[in-house]
Scaffold this motif. Structure first.
Motif, short mmCIF file in Angstrom:
data_model
loop_
_atom_site.label_atom_id
_atom_site.label_comp_id
_atom_site.label_asym_id
_atom_site.label_seq_id
_atom_site.Cartn_x
_atom_site.Cartn_y
_atom_site.Cartn_z
N ASP A 155 2.54 -52.75 -59.35
CA ASP A 155 3.64 -52.44 -60.28
C ASP A 155 3.12 -52.35 -61.72
N LYS A 158 5.57 -51.18 -64.48
CA LYS A 158 6.56 -52.19 -64.83
C LYS A 158 5.91 -53.28 -65.71
N MET A 159 4.70 -53.69 -65.32
CA MET A 159 4.00 -54.71 -66.09
C MET A 159 3.69 -54.21 -67.49
N THR A 160 3.32 -52.93 -67.60
CA THR A 160 3.04 -52.33 -68.91
C THR A 160 4.27 -52.46 -69.81
N LYS A 161 5.43 -52.17 -69.25
CA LYS A 161 6.70 -52.30 -70.01
C LYS A 161 6.93 -53.75 -70.43
N GLU A 162 6.64 -54.68 -69.51
CA GLU A 162 6.87 -56.10 -69.79
C GLU A 162 5.99 -56.57 -70.96
N ILE A 163 4.79 -56.05 -71.03
CA ILE A 163 3.85 -56.53 -72.06
C ILE A 163 4.09 -55.85 -73.39
N TRP A 164 4.21 -54.52 -73.37
CA TRP A 164 4.25 -53.79 -74.65
C TRP A 164 5.59 -53.10 -74.93
N GLY A 165 6.55 -53.23 -74.03
CA GLY A 165 7.86 -52.59 -74.23
C GLY A 165 7.72 -51.09 -74.37
N GLU A 166 8.44 -50.54 -75.33
CA GLU A 166 8.45 -49.08 -75.49
C GLU A 166 7.26 -48.58 -76.31
N TYR A 228 -0.66 -62.28 -71.78
CA TYR A 228 0.32 -62.14 -70.69
C TYR A 228 -0.25 -62.72 -69.39
N LYS A 232 1.01 -65.96 -67.27
CA LYS A 232 1.39 -65.83 -65.85
C LYS A 232 0.64 -66.86 -65.00
#
Ligand SMILES: [Zn+2]
Length: 403
Positions: A155, A158-166, A228, A232
């Motif tokens: 994923d 999804k993880m990229t979004k979790e770390i750096w958002g938009e 991150y 985790k």
């Protein structure tokens, strides 16, 4: 200026950088060298860096934009002017007009040579176009440890979004080449405010208007991914399935390493002389002492020539080598254009290739990848007390009797 990072080394020295003045190429080389000095930021000879400057075109006397980019295979940690490809950015961009799709990638690499600005230039690599359609003056493409972890998970997006958002783009894995360049360009067009792009199963693109901006951006992005991961691990309580075995004392570790390193060097240096790098940092020990080591370590094999079957225990380290030859059918090289080229050179068809290679060994056997796997299995699964041995999986090559 001093900036604090926990997971990467901030090595920018204002004094050294200001001595370089406005020489953007020198500043790009300086950045490359200090990025490459921290192996957590990119692996040896992995990734590339570039910068774009305005130069006078000696053919027209006009100011043109030129891109300076690491040649194929070089190491950014030791990059200097002799290791750079120097190309017209506009010409590389114009190749968009003649690009014929994924089947055309091979021809495109040849066309890169027509984009060379400086006759002292190194040959542009397949990664060269990846830097040309992004408009930024300085670009880093890095395979940082933390980023590889983020890109390798199922994923990853999804993880990229979790770390750096938009603030971060993401594109799925595909081979480097012209089409990947178009994907990078599209990603930036769709998300104009991003600070970088994560390439699935591959690495990272980051940029900046100056060499220092680019450096800081790369470090910050890698730092965020590293933090991150650290968070985790804390959340999960352990990593790699938890600790299974205790480490030797530091002195004992060094002693064992001193015994093993000459053997490893000997095995690796049959063609080129090599020196080794020994690391027993906390993260390395965390991995090799873990419950999941046995399952994870064999997955790390990426070298097609030699598979090291290494087994570590609380009091034993086994080092054996599988030495294959003439493995073509079913291997990765068989999939590419290589087979066609070789067949042509031998004056036979591709279908006749396996038999042709079989004739070269005394047993007249075709060597398959599964034969290599059998060799590895025998060393890891059966021969528990065998170490420092080489098993040749080659059907017996006469010219390799000395092995
Ligand atoms: Zn790469």
């Amino acid at each position: 200026m001093s900036v604090k990072f926990k997971h990467v080394d901030y090595l920018w020295d204002d004094k050294k950088a200001s001595a370089l003045g406005n020489d953007h190429v020198a500043l790009f080389l300086y950045r490359s060298n200090i990025l490459g000095a921290d192996l957590r930021i990119t692996n040896y000879a992995g990734g590339n860096t570039s910068c774009k400057t305005m130069e006078k075109d000696s053919l027209t006397n006009e100011e043109v934009q030129i891109m300076w980019v690491k040649e194929s295979g070089g190491d950014i940690g030791t990059l200097d002017r002799s290791g750079i490809a120097v190309v017209y950015t506009s010409r590389l961009r114009d190749l968009k007009n003649v690009y014929g799709g994924l089947d055309d990638e091979g021809r495109m690499v040849e066309l890169f040579n027509h984009c060379i600005y400086d006759l002292d230039s190194k040959t542009p690599s397949i990664d060269t176009p990846l830097n040309s359609l992004l408009p930024f003056a300085h670009i880093d493409h890095l395979h940082s440890d933390a980023l590889i972890a983020v890109t390798a998970v199922s994923d990853s997006e999804k993880m990229t979004k979790e770390i750096w958002g938009e603030t971060m783009g993401w594109i799925p894995w595909q081979s480097p080449g012209f089409d990947l360049e178009l994907q990078l360009e599209k990603c930036l067009k769709d998300h104009p405010s991003i600070r970088g792009i994560v390439l699935g199963s591959h690495g990272l693109f980051t940029w900046g208007d100056t060499s220092h901006d680019c450096y800081i951006n790369s470090l910050e992005v890698i730092e965020m991914a590293s933090q991150y991961i650290e968070d985790k691990i804390k959340e999960n309580g352990s990593v790699f399935g938890g600790q299974k075995i205790e480490s030797f004392s530091e002195g004992e570790r060094k002693e064992k390493a001193a015994q093993i390193m000459p053997i490893l060097r000997g095995l690796c240096s049959s063609k080129n002389r090599m020196i080794g790098h020994f690391s027993d940092t906390e993260v390395v020990l965390e991995f090799i002492n873990s419950n999941d080591l046995v399952q994870l370590a064999p997955m790390g094999n990426s070298c097609p020539d030699h598979f090291f079957a290494i087994r570590c225990g609380s009091d034993k380290i086994k080092v054996n080598t599988i030495n294959p030859d003439g493995v073509i059918m079913g291997s990765k090289i068989w999939e590419g254009k290589w087979a066609e080229g070789r067949a042509k050179a031998y004056g036979i068809t591709v279908d006749e290739m396996p038999a042709h290679y079989a004739k070269r060994n005394l047993l007249n056997e075709i060597i398959y990848p599964s034969d290599i796997a059998d060799g590895v299995f025998s060393l890891v699964g059966i021969l528990h007390k065998t170490t420092r041995n080489i098993i040749n999986v080659d059907g017996e090559m006469v010219n390799a009797f000395v092995r």
